[in-house]
Motif scaffolding. Structure first.
Motif, mmCIF file in Angstrom:
data_model
loop_
_atom_site.group_PDB
_atom_site.id
_atom_site.type_symbol
_atom_site.label_atom_id
_atom_site.label_comp_id
_atom_site.label_asym_id
_atom_site.label_seq_id
_atom_site.Cartn_x
_atom_site.Cartn_y
_atom_site.Cartn_z
ATOM 1 N N THR A 70 0.829 -1.199 0.000
ATOM 2 C CA THR A 70 0.000 0.000 0.000
ATOM 3 C C THR A 70 0.867 1.254 0.000
ATOM 4 O OG1 THR A 70 -1.786 -1.161 1.170
ATOM 5 C CG2 THR A 70 -1.827 1.247 1.215
ATOM 6 N N VAL A 71 1.894 1.268 0.855
ATOM 7 C CA VAL A 71 2.810 2.416 0.887
ATOM 8 C C VAL A 71 3.506 2.576 -0.462
ATOM 9 C CG1 VAL A 71 4.888 3.376 1.956
ATOM 10 C CG2 VAL A 71 3.155 2.275 3.385
ATOM 11 N N MET A 74 0.984 3.813 -3.059
ATOM 12 C CA MET A 74 0.574 5.179 -2.728
ATOM 13 C C MET A 74 1.645 6.173 -3.174
ATOM 14 S SD MET A 74 -0.388 6.731 1.043
ATOM 15 C CE MET A 74 1.267 6.433 1.706
ATOM 16 N N HIS A 121 5.051 10.123 4.475
ATOM 17 C CA HIS A 121 3.808 9.506 3.998
ATOM 18 C C HIS A 121 3.618 8.089 4.542
ATOM 19 C CE1 HIS A 121 4.531 12.201 0.204
ATOM 20 N NE2 HIS A 121 4.266 12.905 1.291
ATOM 21 N N PHE A 125 0.592 6.598 7.146
ATOM 22 C CA PHE A 125 -0.297 5.461 6.877
ATOM 23 C C PHE A 125 -0.213 4.421 7.990
ATOM 24 C CE2 PHE A 125 -0.792 1.157 5.065
ATOM 25 C CZ PHE A 125 -2.141 1.215 4.761
ATOM 26 N N SER A 130 -5.851 6.879 6.551
ATOM 27 C CA SER A 130 -6.166 6.175 5.311
ATOM 28 C C SER A 130 -5.402 6.772 4.138
ATOM 29 C CB SER A 130 -7.673 6.255 5.032
ATOM 30 O OG SER A 130 -8.047 7.595 4.733
ATOM 31 N N VAL A 131 -5.278 5.988 3.075
ATOM 32 C CA VAL A 131 -4.649 6.472 1.848
ATOM 33 C C VAL A 131 -5.431 7.670 1.309
ATOM 34 C CG1 VAL A 131 -4.007 5.871 -0.516
ATOM 35 C CG2 VAL A 131 -3.763 4.182 1.303
ATOM 36 N N ARG A 132 -6.731 7.616 1.426
ATOM 37 C CA ARG A 132 -7.583 8.706 0.946
ATOM 38 C C ARG A 132 -7.228 10.016 1.640
ATOM 39 N NH1 ARG A 132 -14.122 8.907 0.393
ATOM 40 N NH2 ARG A 132 -13.633 7.256 -1.091
ATOM 41 N N LEU A 135 -3.545 11.139 0.378
ATOM 42 C CA LEU A 135 -3.504 11.673 -0.983
ATOM 43 C C LEU A 135 -4.287 12.985 -1.092
ATOM 44 C CD1 LEU A 135 -3.784 8.522 -3.301
ATOM 45 C CD2 LEU A 135 -1.745 9.854 -2.705
ATOM 46 N N ILE A 315 -5.870 2.266 -4.034
ATOM 47 C CA ILE A 315 -5.103 3.459 -4.383
ATOM 48 C C ILE A 315 -5.825 4.262 -5.457
ATOM 49 C CG2 ILE A 315 -2.915 4.331 -5.263
ATOM 50 C CD1 ILE A 315 -2.759 3.039 -2.469
ATOM 51 N N ALA A 318 -8.750 6.062 -3.937
ATOM 52 C CA ALA A 318 -8.290 7.189 -3.126
ATOM 53 C C ALA A 318 -7.830 8.349 -4.002
ATOM 54 C CB ALA A 318 -7.147 6.742 -2.210
#
Length: 359
Positions: A70-71, A74, A121, A125, A130-132, A135, A315, A318
């Motif tokens: 995810t990181v 993102m 970043h 997370f 959240s990623v949302r 971003l 991703i 988001a």
């Protein structure tokens, strides 16, 4: 004749079903955990360090894999949005260093406090945002974690204070070492050594690159920062050391960033593309965890690919939110300067422009 055909049908039916049944059972027959050897840490002023073996459960392995992917995704999406000029200003990406933020979080408690520099970043997370929200903060939208007013270097969550500038802070860190040692503070100092200070390699910048010894009178560890299990065990060791009342400790995480220092730095004028590719092919933190899990029957390649697909979708969703969400209105520019003060006026770019500040 009918009896014969029925018998043949039953035989063929049984043959067709058995392999499928075996595949189904095999796909669920994963190991619950596995033991791995990890690299021994270099020690400073310590008689013993973290263990050189550790147990990884299937549950934790899948969680770490998803978080690191995810990181990674993102940060790659942030790269894309920056090049599209949707993200503006400073933007420092941490792809390649995922084992640091995920491993550190795995070794501490949610109630512990974390302060980081501007490559924030990943830590934002892992600390629970959240990623949302991340971003949207990068794109300067109202749904961002700082309501679109902080950007890349100013992200905050519960028990997390992220995005602090460190340029010119060398003297301050030694003062902090000294005070923490005098007062025996339960503080873990962490150096994410990604081998370059902006565009200068550590060998060109420092007569001694043993950063884990820079605390002098503070004990230190040098850790393989590309191995999430090494980072996790070292963090657990350091946290236990601090909680026991022995005072501060210093950890140097040897890691590597794939991007340049920031998005304005192409990252290939002071190092070669071959160097970057060699690290990717031999030491990538996600690849290392994936190989361990597959080879130890903690997960299958197919299962990890499904996680990759889910992460990519998360991703993309988001990113759509981060580009469609509205920007904060100009009248809110002075909001949230203080947490619990009565409203007051803030001067703008000149004395005739005033903004109201509301906590």
């Amino acid at each position: 004749m009918r009896k014969m055909l029925a018998a043949v049908s039953r035989v063929l039916s049984g043959v067709a079903q058995k392999p499928a049944s075996r595949v189904l059972v095999a796909s669920r027959n994963f190991a619950n955990d596995a033991t791995f050897e990890i690299k021994k840490c270099d020690l400073h002023r310590l008689e013993e360090g973290p263990p050189v073996t550790t147990v990884l459960t299937r549950e934790d392995g899948l969680k770490y894999y998803r978080m690191m992917q995810t990181v990674r995704r993102m940060e790659l999406k942030a790269d894309q949005l920056y090049k599209q000029k949707i993200i503006r200003g400073f933007c420092h990406l941490c792809d390649g260093q995922e084992a640091c933020c995920v491993g550190l979080e795995a070794g501490i408690n949610p109630t512990d406090h974390l302060i980081t520099a501007y490559r924030a970043h990943g830590f934002t997370f892992t600390r629970g945002l959240s990623v949302r929200e991340i971003l949207a903060e990068l794109t300067g939208r109202r749904g961002g974690c700082a309501k679109g007013k902080g950007g890349s270097m100013h992200m905050y969550a519960k028990n997390f204070y992220g995005g602090n500038g460190i340029v010119g802070a060398q003297g301050q860190i030694f003062e902090a070492y000294n005070m923490a040692a005098l007062w025996k503070l339960p503080c873990i100092f962490i150096c994410e050594n990604n081998r370059y200070g902006m565009g200068t390699s550590v060998e060109r910048a420092a007569a001694s690159t043993d950063y884990y010894k820079r605390g002098d009178f503070i004990p230190g560890l040098r850790v393989d920062g590309m191995d999430i299990l090494c980072v996790r065990e070292a963090t657990r060791f350091a946290a236990a050391y601090c909680r026991s009342g022995k005072g501060p400790i210093l950890m140097e995480l040897q890691t590597y960033r794939y991007h340049g220092h920031s998005m304005s730095d192409p990252g290939v004028s002071y190092r070669t593309r071959e160097e970057i590719q060699e690290v990717r092919s031999k030491s990538d933190p996600i690849m290392l965890l994936k190989d361990r899990m597959v080879n130890s029957n903690l997960a299958s390649v197919e299962e990890l690919k499904e996680i990759d697909v889910e992460v990519r979708k998360e991703i993309e969703d988001a990113a759509q939110f981060a580009t469609a969400d509205p920007e904060p209105p100009l009248e809110e520019l002075g909001y949230h300067i203080y947490s619990s003060d009565p409203p007051f006026e803030v001067r703008g770019a000149n004395q005739w422009i005033k903004f109201k500040s509301i906590s």
